[in-house]
Enzyme design. Structure first.
Site, PDB file in Angstrom:
ATOM      1  N   HIS A 160     -60.956 -20.193  -4.194  1.00 40.45           N
ATOM      2  CA  HIS A 160     -60.289 -21.254  -5.050  1.00 40.45           C
ATOM      3  C   HIS A 160     -59.379 -20.329  -6.012  1.00 40.45           C
ATOM      4  CE1 HIS A 160     -63.355 -23.872  -3.471  1.00 40.45           C
ATOM      5  NE2 HIS A 160     -64.039 -22.930  -3.746  1.00 40.45           N
ATOM      6  N   SER A 281     -32.681 -10.059 -10.720  1.00 41.83           N
ATOM      7  CA  SER A 281     -32.102 -11.268 -11.230  1.00 41.83           C
ATOM      8  C   SER A 281     -30.578 -11.007 -11.482  1.00 41.83           C
ATOM      9  CB  SER A 281     -32.793 -11.853 -12.061  1.00 41.83           C
ATOM     10  OG  SER A 281     -32.180 -12.750 -12.952  1.00 41.83           O
ATOM     11  N   LYS A 287     -36.024  -8.621 -14.426  1.00 44.69           N
ATOM     12  CA  LYS A 287     -36.794  -9.056 -13.253  1.00 44.69           C
ATOM     13  C   LYS A 287     -36.695  -8.149 -12.146  1.00 44.69           C
ATOM     14  CE  LYS A 287     -38.066 -12.772 -12.591  1.00 44.69           C
ATOM     15  NZ  LYS A 287     -38.193 -14.189 -12.295  1.00 44.69           N
ATOM     16  N   GLU A 294     -41.416 -13.453  -0.275  1.00 41.26           N
ATOM     17  CA  GLU A 294     -41.023 -14.973  -0.451  1.00 41.26           C
ATOM     18  C   GLU A 294     -40.289 -15.338   1.129  1.00 41.26           C
ATOM     19  OE1 GLU A 294     -40.633 -15.423  -5.089  1.00 41.26           O
ATOM     20  OE2 GLU A 294     -38.929 -14.842  -3.872  1.00 41.26           O
TER      21      GLU A 294
END
Ligand code: ARG
Length: 465
Positions: A160, A281, A287, A294
């Site tokens: 979880h 970024s 970043k 992804e």
């Protein structure tokens, strides 16, 4: 550009509507089957010769012609674009006739594009499956390397997404290794069902020429011939199975990517992404984004889509061949391309991450991941598990209120909850003991994990030889 004549012009008096022709044509993508279709055509040519349909001279002329087409396509970049064709089969036939003259018109005897396309597609896919499996194997190797490089490293295991029990990083690597074992078994199985020859089924009813199908199959390296012509020309199970096996494989890669995305956050910090696999970024200078992971996660959706498309495309088709089935190619081609690229990038990702063992070990030591250990300790001292579970729950509650871990409590404090707790409890609660006690097959004890790591390495080595 010259337009080749259609293969079926005889009973038509008018040409096709231009837009419909574009809609109907598959040459833009099925040219990818060029090599496979030529090989199958050469085998078919031999079949026709042995059936007495072609003379030796005719067969030689056709086969030489087909081989020449292969070579020309190899060095002439514009070869496919000089003439427009309906599909790869008509392209090859017209090129052949261009090259060897009327003899070329005899090649299509006893076959239809229906058994022809099924054959070329299987022949092509057979090799792609082998390549895909090889790439999956390479990824397995990189998982083992990562495990080896971080042999002693520990991280919190989650259920979880809540800290649950500590596990070895190598155990995590081997979990994904196992998934890839199954993926490759599935690919092997698909390969076996792909490797059957439909040629000789003709349009739907079988061929009326005395072609020795078994011999043609042997020639092309197929394990056998299809048993029913109606089924053979309209069976795309192999494509559905392939995209199905690939969907599961991509789901695994997606989960791996997701794990790494989470572990690479500042909040977790278990993993450092190398510059080679990260992006920045355009706005926020600080970043470092996990785009590679992804995209791995995102690409899985695309493969699932192809699998669903094939099932949907097939579900309403009456026997036997229907043109809907032409849609199978792009689904499978894109699956092959997406899966192989994703496998390669995943391997690159694994080779460009650094595990922050200190941070993940710290996390594994915080958050009461040894609570089960304390319950097991009480069980060893004769307490029924359910009671032990309840007792430890209360100890945890107490520890939370004090802001301390279980092993930071005093012995007397713990004994308030159970007289069975003695000084040896601290040893039982240590991270080392927690890990070492999971010592059955499949468990995360170092002993078991290193055993599994060695076995995995051996398996890959055996396979390589
Ligand atoms: N391009 C077609 C396909 O991919 C080849 C088979 C055509 N057969 C036919 N009867 N029109 O399915």
């Amino acid at each position: 550009m010259t337009q080749t004549k259609n293969l079926w012009g005889g009973r038509f008096t008018e040409g096709a509507d231009q837009t419909f022709a574009e809609f109907n044509n598959s040459f833009g993508f099925d040219r990818r089957l060029f090599g496979a279709d030529i090989r199958a055509s050469i085998a078919h040519c031999d079949g026709l010769f042995h059936a007495g349909v072609l003379t030796r001279l005719e067969a030689e002329r056709i086969k030489n012609g087909l081989t020449t087409l292969l070579k020309r396509a190899d060095f002439d970049k514009n070869y496919f674009d000089e003439i427009s064709a309906e599909d790869v089969h008509s392209f090859i036939e017209s090129r052949l006739i261009q090259l060897v003259g009327d003899t070329g018109r005899k090649l299509h005897t006893g076959r239809s594009r229906n058994d022809q396309v099924a054959t070329a597609f299987r022949l092509w896919l057979r090799e792609e499956i082998t390549d895909t499996s090889k790439l999956a194997r390479q990824l397995q190797t990189s998982l083992l390397d990562l495990a080896e490089k971080n042999r002693g490293a520990v991280l919190p295991g989650y259920t979880h997404l809540q800290r649950a029990q500590p596990v070895l990083w190598a155990h995590w690597c081997l979990a994904y290794f196992e998934m890839l074992v199954r993926d490759r078994e599935r690919l092997d199985e698909v390969w076996r069902r792909v490797n059957v020859l439909p040629l000789g089924s003709a349009a739907l009813a079988g061929t009326s020429y005395e072609i020795d199908r078994e011999a043609v199959a042997r020639d092309l390296g197929f394990d056998g011939v299809t048993a029913n012509s109606l089924d053979a020309v309209s069976d795309r199970d192999f494509a559905i199975e392939f995209t199905g096996a690939c969907s599961i494989l991509m789901m695994h890669l997606s989960r791996l990517a997701e794990d790494l995305i989470i572990y690479a956050t500042n909040e977790f910090g278990f993993v450092e992404l190398g510059d080679a696999i990260s992006t920045g970024s355009s706005l926020m200078p600080q970043k470092k984004n996990p785009d590679a992971m992804e995209l791995i996660r995102g690409k899985s959706a695309r493969v699932f889509g192809h699998h669903a498309a094939l099932l949907t495309m097939m579900k309403g088709l009456p026997l036997a061949y229907n043109k809907d089935m032409q849609e199978d190619k792009e689904a499978v081609f894109d699956t092959v391309d997406t899966v192989s690229l994703t496998l390669r990038v995943t391997e690159i990702v694994l080779r460009n991450i650094t595990i922050n063992a200190e941070k993940s070990r710290l996390a594994a030591a915080k958050g009461y991941l040894n609570a089960t250990e304390l319950a097991d300790y009480l069980v060893q001292k004769g307490e029924p598990f359910r009671i032990a579970h309840d007792t430890v729950g209360r100890v945890v509650l107490f520890a939370i209120s004090k802001g301390r871990e279980l092993n930071e409590l005093g012995l007397e404090e713990m004994r308030e909850f159970s007289e069975k707790i003695e000084i040896d409890v601290f040893d039982a609660l240590s991270l080392e003991k927690t890990l070492a006690s999971k010592n059955q097959i499949g468990g995360t004890s170092p002993e078991r994990v290193f055993e599994a790591l060695d076995a995995a390495k051996r398996d890959l080595e055996i396979e390589a030889n």
